[in-house]
Design an enzyme around this catalytic site. Sequence first.
Site, PDB file in Angstrom:
ATOM      1  N   CYS A   1     -22.823  22.683 -36.861  1.00 12.57           N
ATOM      2  CA  CYS A   1     -22.608  21.678 -35.804  1.00 12.57           C
ATOM      3  C   CYS A   1     -21.182  21.138 -35.872  1.00 12.57           C
ATOM      4  CB  CYS A   1     -23.608  20.529 -35.956  1.00 12.57           C
ATOM      5  SG  CYS A   1     -23.334  19.187 -34.776  1.00 12.57           S
TER       6      CYS A   1
ATOM      7  N   CYS B   1     -30.971  20.251 -24.957  1.00  7.90           N
ATOM      8  CA  CYS B   1     -29.921  20.274 -25.975  1.00  7.90           C
ATOM      9  C   CYS B   1     -29.730  21.695 -26.507  1.00  7.90           C
ATOM     10  CB  CYS B   1     -30.246  19.318 -27.116  1.00  7.90           C
ATOM     11  SG  CYS B   1     -31.840  19.616 -27.916  1.00  7.90           S
TER      12      CYS B   1
ATOM     13  N   ASN C   1      -5.320   4.224  -5.987  1.00  3.78           N
ATOM     14  CA  ASN C   1      -5.777   4.414  -4.618  1.00  3.78           C
ATOM     15  C   ASN C   1      -6.614   5.695  -4.620  1.00  3.78           C
ATOM     16  OD1 ASN C   1      -5.954   4.530  -1.720  1.00  3.78           O
ATOM     17  ND2 ASN C   1      -4.143   3.224  -1.654  1.00  3.78           N
TER      18      ASN C   1
ATOM     19  N   CYS D   1      -2.258   5.229   0.186  1.00  2.00           N
ATOM     20  CA  CYS D   1      -3.204   5.909   1.070  1.00  2.00           C
ATOM     21  C   CYS D   1      -2.803   7.371   1.272  1.00  2.00           C
ATOM     22  CB  CYS D   1      -3.257   5.194   2.422  1.00  2.00           C
ATOM     23  SG  CYS D   1      -4.437   5.954   3.542  1.00  2.00           S
TER      24      CYS D   1
ATOM     25  N   CYS E   1     -25.044  17.949 -26.818  1.00  2.82           N
ATOM     26  CA  CYS E   1     -26.502  17.770 -26.872  1.00  2.82           C
ATOM     27  C   CYS E   1     -26.883  16.337 -26.558  1.00  2.82           C
ATOM     28  CB  CYS E   1     -27.035  18.201 -28.240  1.00  2.82           C
ATOM     29  SG  CYS E   1     -26.266  17.364 -29.640  1.00  2.82           S
TER      30      CYS E   1
ATOM     31  N   CYS F   1     -19.819  18.021 -31.176  1.00  6.81           N
ATOM     32  CA  CYS F   1     -19.118  17.994 -29.879  1.00  6.81           C
ATOM     33  C   CYS F   1     -19.669  16.955 -28.904  1.00  6.81           C
ATOM     34  CB  CYS F   1     -19.150  19.379 -29.238  1.00  6.81           C
ATOM     35  SG  CYS F   1     -20.763  19.853 -28.601  1.00  6.81           S
TER      36      CYS F   1
ATOM     37  N   ASN G   1       0.844  -1.196   0.000  1.00  7.47           N
ATOM     38  CA  ASN G   1       0.000   0.000   0.000  1.00  7.47           C
ATOM     39  C   ASN G   1       0.877   1.243   0.000  1.00  7.47           C
ATOM     40  OD1 ASN G   1      -1.658   2.150   0.551  1.00  7.47           O
ATOM     41  ND2 ASN G   1      -2.972   1.019   1.967  1.00  7.47           N
ATOM     42  N   PHE G   2       1.169   1.729  -1.210  1.00  4.89           N
ATOM     43  CA  PHE G   2       1.929   2.965  -1.366  1.00  4.89           C
ATOM     44  C   PHE G   2       0.973   4.084  -1.807  1.00  4.89           C
ATOM     45  CE2 PHE G   2       6.047   0.556  -2.807  1.00  4.89           C
ATOM     46  CZ  PHE G   2       6.160   0.007  -1.538  1.00  4.89           C
TER      47      PHE G   2
END
Lengths: 434, 423
Positions: B376, B347, B199, B134, B382, B379, B131-132
């Site tokens: 349009c 939208c 983590n 927390c 909507c 992207c 556990n490196f």
Amino acid sequence: MSKLPPDRAEGVFVDFKPAYTPAQAVVEANRCLFCYDAPCIKACPTSIDIPQFIRKIATGNVEGSARTIFDSNILGMSCARVCPVEVLCVGDCVYNEMGVPPIQIGKLQRYSTDAAYEAGWTFYEAGESTGKSVAVVGAGPAGLAVAHRLRRFGHAVTIYDKRSVVGGLNTTGVAPYKMKADRSVDEVEWVLGIGGIDLKLGVSVPGDVSWAELEDQHDAVFLGFGLGPDSVLDAPGADLDGIEGAVAFIERFKLGGVDLSSIRNAVVIGGGNTAIDAVRELVGLGVQNVKMIYRGTESRMSGYAHEWKAAKQEGVRVVWQAQPVAYQGEGHVTAVTCVRMDDAKQPIPGSEHDIAADLVLLAVGQAKLGELVAGLDGVETQWGRIVTDDDGATGRAGVWAGGDCRNGGKEVVNGVAEGRDAAEAIHAYLTGGA
Amino acid sequence: MADLTSNTAGIISPNPFWLASAPPANSGDQVQRAFDAGWGGAVWKTLGTPIQNVSSRFGAIRWRGNNGVGFNNIELITDRPLEVNFREIYETKKKYPKHAIIASLMVETREEWREMIKRSEDAGADGLELNFGCPHGMCERGMGSAVGQEPKVNERITSWAKEFANIPVLVKLTPNVGDILPHGLAAQAGGADGVSLINTIKSIIGVDLDNLVPQPVVGNQSTNGGYCGAAVRPIALHMVAALSRDPRFQIPISGIGGITNWRDAAEFIALGSSSVQVCTEVMLRGYRIVEDMIEGLEQYLASQGMSRLDQLVGAAVPRYTEWGHLDLNYESIAKINADACIGCQLCMVACHDGAHQCIHPNPDGTRVPVIDESECVGCNLCQIVCPVPDCISMVEVDNGYTPATWNQHVSDGATLRPKKGAH
């Protein structure tokens, strides 16, 4: 398997609870809290893991959702439509405690099970043959549930039914705005898809086949023959035309055509769920004036409140606290003579009055068929119901019973639960278990 | 049905679903109930010198009616006696020999690491997780993320563990770094057999505005905690993918971070995880969520024509690239299915206020918006805000331009299509 005629009178009805679109199902599924030790499961006679099947809809695992349902209830597709969810799973949804609309479990169950049917997912295969054979008397929900589960264990199954149509009351008796007969028959075909279930339709037991022959040919017997004909009210004029049992009438218009064009005034006598179904059906079939006559008050009727509410919204009228004492008419009924009843359901002297009626449907119960088993020593009946232990075992070794002939007339889901549980016990019996 | 057997650096489990080292894997009773529910493995709640915890410990984001979209904790490692933990690992492993039990460890000195690794192996653990990661409480004592944030310390302690261990060693990485790659490579350089990530992310989950105390409240104070839950999944997916796609990084990955269902798990696996670890969704809904995870993943693999889990491991990695390699001439536009539209116009407002002003009121007076396809830019906004599934779809446009990346444009002068929506 007998095909239903396409021009059945029930065709005019539309679903009272329409099917969900995928978008609707996902929105509703995501509302489910995934309760632990959920009240909805406890309310379901077949104990479907409801939160789990709903979560699977939310994650897009519809196939797994359907499997979860069918693991507990092989008739999950029809139960989704015909279960009185308002007094079972939905009625116990914890959202009710919060004043929030409860999860529409029936509609979600229909979504997953319909998807399974459309996609042809059958999930289960017959077990390796055990060489044992079981007779199932009655092709209704209990009989189908016991047969399917027994096939999974590898036992051969023969279903006998005196009718030419399969599905029992699921096919002949369900209000068509919940489910039409063809869906029930489709479901039976889907259930029979497991293979190895020999269907003998138009064969009555005892009659065409005796109990002795049945026991001789099979290693165990399951009785699931349901209830008998509509009860009648013995009153003067009871043999006039136009007076019919409600269950018989419902079967008639579900399986074929009925001509109600001459009917102006229809009355249904009774206050239970069959009576409520019948009045809603008569309205839906186009009868102008439909009245229910019930000897008690609204608060004492045995029909479900949610069903009665829907009937009222559809324009049904009712005469409370009245009891038919005679039918009027020459050849064909024209009126029902009733007396008023007091709060103790006792007739009030001198209160006779006529209610116009050219069609009278009697929904005052169905005969119990306990006498059918008179030839089976050890099978006991009480009030016409077959007496069994919790697993459905009768007092005669090798004979089980379930469904309406055992419980006196409950829901489809009760029949499925009793059939399924009996199959487990029959399997244990046939394989030398407990 | 597809075979879900999972192999992470030699740690074999019947499926890739492990409990992460956290409250759901705190005791033998819990882990055994999880195995009964279907979990394939469990990383035991971190073992070290037992600590004393505070009250309260957890906080969650409530967002548009949902509790726990993001989650935060200030709980530390195990507070139970080590001998009890090791005895329960032994008993659980004996009862469930085919399931994977990984001992998560967090101690300071070389001797402590030697002792803890020996005791873990004696208890029958299938692997170790260092556990490196927390980011609260323990790091202030020089452990957890304090180790994970320093590649040299990470490598040194990993090499100690490898020196002492006879079972596979995973290094659990912290996301509280600018770039995950040097930390993954440090673990690899130390000899780690694999890594697990992410983590939790250092966080303050909220503030009690009545008393002006950050949450979770401990008396009249609070402290920063570790953030997790569904909301962190994109960060975790990126870090997993960043390691997977680097040719120098060659060891297996156990993916962690916001996994709630089979889809989330499949995404981690497709980006290179051999197994996945779950904590928050179990804390919110219980071990029984694994039924759908197993079933959904099996069906997904089958639908992809895959018969074994390892066919999915890393399958999406080759299609994760740098921006400069993306085809600038690829063009998509939004289409609204008028029959499905419910007229919320989310939208339209999103496009007008948050994107490129190309969705407009319908001139016919209905509430189904119209899209100006010449404007349009494709992207997705909507489609993202639309509440109706499959109502707005993004459709590829054949604009006649041959594919060209920015890098090709810069180096070879490749022709780019005209910009849209840039006024």
